[in-house]
Scaffold this motif. Structure first.
Motif, PDB file in Angstrom:
ATOM      1  N   LYS A 222      56.947   4.625  -3.493  1.00 24.85           N
ATOM      2  CA  LYS A 222      55.990   5.870  -3.056  1.00 24.85           C
ATOM      3  C   LYS A 222      55.516   5.893  -4.566  1.00 24.85           C
ATOM      4  O   LYS A 222      54.731   6.193  -4.848  1.00 24.85           O
ATOM      5  CB  LYS A 222      57.557   7.017  -3.584  1.00 24.85           C
ATOM      6  N   PRO A 246      47.016   8.045  -6.760  1.00 24.25           N
ATOM      7  CA  PRO A 246      47.235   6.678  -5.462  1.00 24.25           C
ATOM      8  C   PRO A 246      46.763   5.347  -5.519  1.00 24.25           C
ATOM      9  O   PRO A 246      45.644   5.444  -5.988  1.00 24.25           O
ATOM     10  CB  PRO A 246      45.991   8.016  -4.629  1.00 24.25           C
ATOM     11  N   THR A 250      47.654   2.134   0.226  1.00 24.94           N
ATOM     12  CA  THR A 250      49.287   2.173   0.105  1.00 24.94           C
ATOM     13  C   THR A 250      49.764   3.542   0.280  1.00 24.94           C
ATOM     14  O   THR A 250      48.567   4.466  -0.229  1.00 24.94           O
ATOM     15  CB  THR A 250      50.252   1.526  -0.834  1.00 24.94           C
ATOM     16  N   SER A 251      50.966   4.086   0.554  1.00 26.20           N
ATOM     17  CA  SER A 251      51.162   5.483   0.047  1.00 26.20           C
ATOM     18  C   SER A 251      51.423   5.806  -1.139  1.00 26.20           C
ATOM     19  O   SER A 251      52.529   7.303  -1.344  1.00 26.20           O
ATOM     20  CB  SER A 251      51.868   5.919   1.603  1.00 26.20           C
TER      21      SER A 251
END
Length: 298
Positions: A222, A246, A250-251
């Motif tokens: 995260k 961001p 990736t997330s």
């Protein structure tokens, strides 16, 4: 005439940090006097020389700052200073070795803010991988994270023995359950990031700790934060100015060194001001720094 505000600044190192001297004077102290090559055994004498020379009112305008480069040593000096007080002759003491306690506090507070704003969650129950885990920033961030209910793992890069000792020292002193792991090889570092929800990069300046390809292996990732402002970045894909930005492919979001540094600067300044203006003796370390940093990230 009011007593001047005097800060006695002690360090076991050859030099006192000019950064900390500047911060203290800008925060309102009239004088900041450095004492170098100070040992643990020296602390009692220095404290008692400071407290008995100014009277009960003068001690309210007297403080001590503890620098250095080792977290345990700085905390031991804090304990020794506190034990040397003879109320009402008692001064405030602030410990921030290598600026690490305020940096760690700012780093964790920034991550907590990003978790709240970007993912509607908090630190409790999160797996935190701390790369560069044998340094003072890693030490303090691990304790803060553990106290927030996270599972923190210190990751070293020179075998398991030194990082194990760091984790054992933390757990013995604070009653936490901080883990440790060896990240000497790229394969080990990749494996350790796979199950991480959060990554702290607290390694030396100019040293790349993780690549973007390695980050992409972490499916639950995260937040990633990197406190290295010297190229190359500690974490590929995280820019120094990133603020919950961001990370490509990736997330996760990234928090860079200057975003953390802004909160660190305000945190340290605030603690100096708090100590300088207090009528009662204060004993400030990374826990107080974290409390302050959270007020700046709400």
């Amino acid at each position: 005439m009011a007593h001047p505000r005097i800060l006695h600044m002690i360090t076991p190192l050859k030099h006192m940090s000019p950064f900390d001297v500047n911060m203290a004077l800008d925060a309102g102290y009239d004088a900041a006097i450095p004492y170098t090559n100070v040992t643990l055994e020296d602390v009692k004498g220095l404290v008692q020389d400071a407290i008995f020379s100014r009277g009960p009112e003068g001690v309210k305008r007297t403080g001590m700052f503890i620098a250095g480069k080792r977290a345990v040593e700085a905390l031991d000096m804090m304990d020794r200073a506190k034990a040397a007080m003879v109320p009402p002759f008692e001064i405030s003491v602030f410990s921030d070795p290598a600026g690490s306690f305020t940096t760690a506090a700012a780093m964790v507070a920034c991550v907590k803010q990003a978790l709240r704003e970007k993912f509607s969650t908090d630190l409790k129950g999160k797996n935190i991988a701390i790369y560069g885990g044998t340094g003072v920033v890693g030490f303090a961030s691990a304790v803060i994270s553990a106290m927030e209910g996270a599972t923190a793992t210190l990751i070293g890069y020179d075998g398991p023995d030194r990082v194990k000792k760091f984790a054992e020292d933390i757990n013995a002193r604070f009653g936490t359950n901080v883990g440790y792991a060896d990240g000497s090889t790229e394969e080990q570092k990749t494996e350790l990031v796979r199950n991480a929800d959060i990554v702290f990069a607290a390694g030396p300046a100019g040293k790349r700790l993780l690549t973007l390809d390695q980050l992409k292996q972490a499916k639950t990732l995260k937040v990633v934060t990197d406190v290295n402002a010297v190229p190359p970045s500690g974490i590929e894909g995280v820019g120094v100015n990133d603020d919950a930005t961001p990370i490509k492919g990736t997330s996760a979001v990234g928090i860079g060194a200057l975003a953390v540094g802004n909160i660190k600067y305000k945190t340290e300044a605030g603690l100096f001001e708090q100590m300088s203006n207090s009528d009662k003796p204060l004993y400030l370390d990374f826990r107080d720094a974290y409390t302050r940093a959270q007020t700046l990230t709400k």
